[in-house]
Design a protein around this motif. Sequence first.
Motif, mmCIF file in Angstrom:
data_model
loop_
_atom_site.group_PDB
_atom_site.id
_atom_site.type_symbol
_atom_site.label_atom_id
_atom_site.label_comp_id
_atom_site.label_asym_id
_atom_site.label_seq_id
_atom_site.Cartn_x
_atom_site.Cartn_y
_atom_site.Cartn_z
ATOM 1 N N ALA A 97 0.833 -1.207 0.000
ATOM 2 C CA ALA A 97 0.000 0.000 0.000
ATOM 3 C C ALA A 97 0.866 1.255 0.000
ATOM 4 C CB ALA A 97 -0.926 -0.016 1.216
ATOM 5 N N ASP A 98 1.964 1.236 0.791
ATOM 6 C CA ASP A 98 2.873 2.396 0.800
ATOM 7 C C ASP A 98 3.521 2.600 -0.563
ATOM 8 O OD1 ASP A 98 2.263 2.766 3.446
ATOM 9 O OD2 ASP A 98 4.023 1.702 4.201
ATOM 10 N N VAL A 99 3.925 1.499 -1.202
ATOM 11 C CA VAL A 99 4.552 1.607 -2.524
ATOM 12 C C VAL A 99 3.568 2.147 -3.551
ATOM 13 C CG1 VAL A 99 5.565 0.268 -4.412
ATOM 14 C CG2 VAL A 99 6.257 -0.182 -2.067
ATOM 15 N N VAL A 100 2.322 1.671 -3.488
ATOM 16 C CA VAL A 100 1.300 2.159 -4.431
ATOM 17 C C VAL A 100 1.077 3.652 -4.243
ATOM 18 C CG1 VAL A 100 -1.137 2.010 -5.046
ATOM 19 C CG2 VAL A 100 0.172 -0.068 -4.674
ATOM 20 N N LEU A 101 0.980 4.084 -2.979
ATOM 21 C CA LEU A 101 0.799 5.512 -2.724
ATOM 22 C C LEU A 101 2.006 6.313 -3.218
ATOM 23 C CD1 LEU A 101 -0.775 5.445 0.871
ATOM 24 C CD2 LEU A 101 -1.926 5.959 -1.289
ATOM 25 N N SER A 102 3.214 5.764 -2.992
ATOM 26 C CA SER A 102 4.414 6.457 -3.462
ATOM 27 C C SER A 102 4.439 6.553 -4.985
ATOM 28 C CB SER A 102 5.663 5.718 -2.969
ATOM 29 O OG SER A 102 5.711 5.693 -1.551
ATOM 30 N N CYS A 103 4.036 5.464 -5.656
ATOM 31 C CA CYS A 103 3.986 5.483 -7.122
ATOM 32 C C CYS A 103 2.999 6.527 -7.615
ATOM 33 C CB CYS A 103 3.617 4.100 -7.652
ATOM 34 S SG CYS A 103 4.918 2.856 -7.461
ATOM 35 N N GLN A 104 1.833 6.578 -6.981
ATOM 36 C CA GLN A 104 0.852 7.570 -7.379
ATOM 37 C C GLN A 104 1.380 8.983 -7.178
ATOM 38 O OE1 GLN A 104 -2.613 6.574 -5.053
ATOM 39 N NE2 GLN A 104 -3.168 4.833 -6.346
ATOM 40 N N SER A 105 2.068 9.191 -6.023
ATOM 41 C CA SER A 105 2.641 10.512 -5.762
ATOM 42 C C SER A 105 3.712 10.853 -6.796
ATOM 43 C CB SER A 105 3.229 10.538 -4.352
ATOM 44 O OG SER A 105 3.848 11.775 -4.087
ATOM 45 N N LEU A 106 4.578 9.871 -7.119
ATOM 46 C CA LEU A 106 5.622 10.117 -8.111
ATOM 47 C C LEU A 106 5.028 10.389 -9.493
ATOM 48 C CD1 LEU A 106 8.298 7.440 -7.117
ATOM 49 C CD2 LEU A 106 8.426 9.908 -6.800
ATOM 50 N N GLU A 107 3.974 9.661 -9.844
ATOM 51 C CA GLU A 107 3.335 9.891 -11.141
ATOM 52 C C GLU A 107 2.760 11.302 -11.215
ATOM 53 O OE1 GLU A 107 0.497 6.820 -11.565
ATOM 54 O OE2 GLU A 107 1.961 5.264 -12.108
ATOM 55 N N GLU A 108 2.162 11.752 -10.117
ATOM 56 C CA GLU A 108 1.636 13.123 -10.107
ATOM 57 C C GLU A 108 2.769 14.138 -10.251
ATOM 58 O OE1 GLU A 108 -0.526 13.433 -6.489
ATOM 59 O OE2 GLU A 108 -2.191 12.154 -7.156
ATOM 60 N N ILE A 109 3.892 13.882 -9.532
ATOM 61 C CA ILE A 109 5.046 14.793 -9.639
ATOM 62 C C ILE A 109 5.593 14.796 -11.065
ATOM 63 C CG2 ILE A 109 7.408 15.180 -8.868
ATOM 64 C CD1 ILE A 109 6.586 14.092 -6.134
ATOM 65 N N ILE A 110 5.695 13.591 -11.667
ATOM 66 C CA ILE A 110 6.206 13.500 -13.035
ATOM 67 C C ILE A 110 5.298 14.248 -13.994
ATOM 68 C CG2 ILE A 110 6.601 11.890 -14.945
ATOM 69 C CD1 ILE A 110 7.599 9.881 -12.861
ATOM 70 N N GLN A 111 3.992 14.115 -13.811
ATOM 71 C CA GLN A 111 3.057 14.831 -14.680
ATOM 72 C C GLN A 111 3.227 16.343 -14.535
ATOM 73 O OE1 GLN A 111 -0.837 13.354 -13.664
ATOM 74 N NE2 GLN A 111 -0.493 11.356 -14.617
ATOM 75 N N GLU A 112 3.397 16.813 -13.285
ATOM 76 C CA GLU A 112 3.609 18.245 -13.078
ATOM 77 C C GLU A 112 4.918 18.701 -13.727
ATOM 78 O OE1 GLU A 112 3.446 18.961 -8.924
ATOM 79 O OE2 GLU A 112 1.315 18.459 -8.725
ATOM 80 N N ILE A 113 5.978 17.880 -13.552
ATOM 81 C CA ILE A 113 7.271 18.235 -14.156
ATOM 82 C C ILE A 113 7.160 18.250 -15.676
ATOM 83 C CG2 ILE A 113 9.650 17.453 -14.478
ATOM 84 C CD1 ILE A 113 9.609 16.444 -11.609
ATOM 85 N N ASP A 114 6.459 17.251 -16.229
ATOM 86 C CA ASP A 114 6.291 17.205 -17.688
ATOM 87 C C ASP A 114 5.561 18.440 -18.194
ATOM 88 O OD1 ASP A 114 7.599 14.832 -17.860
ATOM 89 O OD2 ASP A 114 5.797 13.584 -17.969
ATOM 90 N N LYS A 115 4.536 18.849 -17.473
ATOM 91 C CA LYS A 115 3.805 20.055 -17.885
ATOM 92 C C LYS A 115 4.721 21.276 -17.838
ATOM 93 C CE LYS A 115 -0.774 18.476 -16.359
ATOM 94 N NZ LYS A 115 -1.897 18.719 -15.414
ATOM 95 N N LEU A 116 5.494 21.393 -16.745
ATOM 96 C CA LEU A 116 6.410 22.533 -16.614
ATOM 97 C C LEU A 116 7.481 22.494 -17.700
ATOM 98 C CD1 LEU A 116 7.351 24.995 -15.010
ATOM 99 C CD2 LEU A 116 8.638 23.457 -13.516
ATOM 100 N N MET A 117 8.042 21.298 -17.944
ATOM 101 C CA MET A 117 9.076 21.176 -18.984
ATOM 102 C C MET A 117 8.500 21.497 -20.360
ATOM 103 S SD MET A 117 11.008 17.696 -17.712
ATOM 104 C CE MET A 117 11.922 17.559 -19.235
ATOM 105 N N ALA A 118 7.290 21.016 -20.619
ATOM 106 C CA ALA A 118 6.677 21.285 -21.922
ATOM 107 C C ALA A 118 6.461 22.783 -22.115
ATOM 108 C CB ALA A 118 5.354 20.524 -22.036
ATOM 109 N N LYS A 119 5.985 23.448 -21.047
ATOM 110 C CA LYS A 119 5.742 24.888 -21.154
ATOM 111 C C LYS A 119 7.060 25.638 -21.381
ATOM 112 C CE LYS A 119 3.600 28.796 -18.781
ATOM 113 N NZ LYS A 119 4.736 29.683 -19.038
ATOM 114 N N ARG A 120 8.091 25.288 -20.605
ATOM 115 C CA ARG A 120 9.378 25.964 -20.766
ATOM 116 C C ARG A 120 9.982 25.683 -22.128
ATOM 117 N NH1 ARG A 120 12.640 25.589 -14.974
ATOM 118 N NH2 ARG A 120 11.128 26.778 -13.747
ATOM 119 N N PHE A 121 9.816 24.451 -22.611
ATOM 120 C CA PHE A 121 10.357 24.126 -23.925
ATOM 121 C C PHE A 121 9.666 24.946 -25.013
ATOM 122 C CE2 PHE A 121 9.874 21.738 -27.874
ATOM 123 C CZ PHE A 121 11.198 21.576 -28.241
ATOM 124 N N VAL A 122 8.336 25.018 -24.936
ATOM 125 C CA VAL A 122 7.599 25.776 -25.952
ATOM 126 C C VAL A 122 7.988 27.248 -25.907
ATOM 127 C CG1 VAL A 122 5.289 26.539 -26.657
ATOM 128 C CG2 VAL A 122 5.679 24.147 -26.017
#
Length: 272
Positions: A97-122
């Motif tokens: 359960a802890d690993v699943v929660l950590s994965c979900q948290s990391l996926e959310e962080i990755i999505q936020e980073i991807d959005k920020l990187m995409a915006k900065r790249f554009v």
Amino acid sequence: RAAREALEASKTQLYNVELRLSRLDADWEGLLKRLQRDFGVEDRQGLHSTLSSRTQGEERLSRLQEELLELGPVRVGALQELERLNQRIDFLRKQEADVVLSCQSLEEIIQEIDKLMAKRFVDSFEEVRRAFQRMFHELFGGGEAELLLSDPDNPLTTGIEIMAQPPGKKLQNISLLSGGEKALTAIALLCATLEVKPTPFCLLDEIDASLDDANIRRFMRVISRLAQNTQFIIITHSKETMLAVDTLYGVTMPEQGVSQLIAVELTDEEDQ
């Protein structure tokens, strides 16, 4: 006499019945001991059987013994091991359960980073694209150029296409240009990138080898402007490039096998 004969026959029959009864008692005792020895049955109260014959009972016993053999030996610590395994399973489930929660948290962080990187790249791409258009026009003395994203919807995985239109030609992909035009277009993109995001240091090796004197002069004017924020070292054999630099370093060999570095401060010579 008849009565005696009948009495003797009855005694013989009684003896046989008593003998059979003693055998049955012995078998009964043997079965009770076997129940106690093999199956741990101490209390015989309530024991009953629906078997119709001894043969059927032996067949049923044989089948049960085969099932016992398939079960294997009795593990005395099975209950304790079961409890330990249950505790281990509970612990692993909590870890899962802890690993699943950590994965979900990391996926959310990755999505936020991807959005920020995409915006900065554009944003950076737009700045470089505008600078590239200016640099291309300046270096070619006219013409137009364009940077295009091959997959605008996925900026983090997209490719970049370079379109160029030198003076007197039509707009086309850089792969269709001549060697000198390709080199000058690449130089325009490099200079545009350095203008948008200057670096402390830049080394250029024979970058002007395929350029004529007029293009080199335009290129060096751009380099002189960019040199306000970036230190350039240019390896070249072009006289036009050498005339435009601040400091000139040359390597000579006054004696065979002995190299000597010569430095000339062109700015100081001009001031003098």
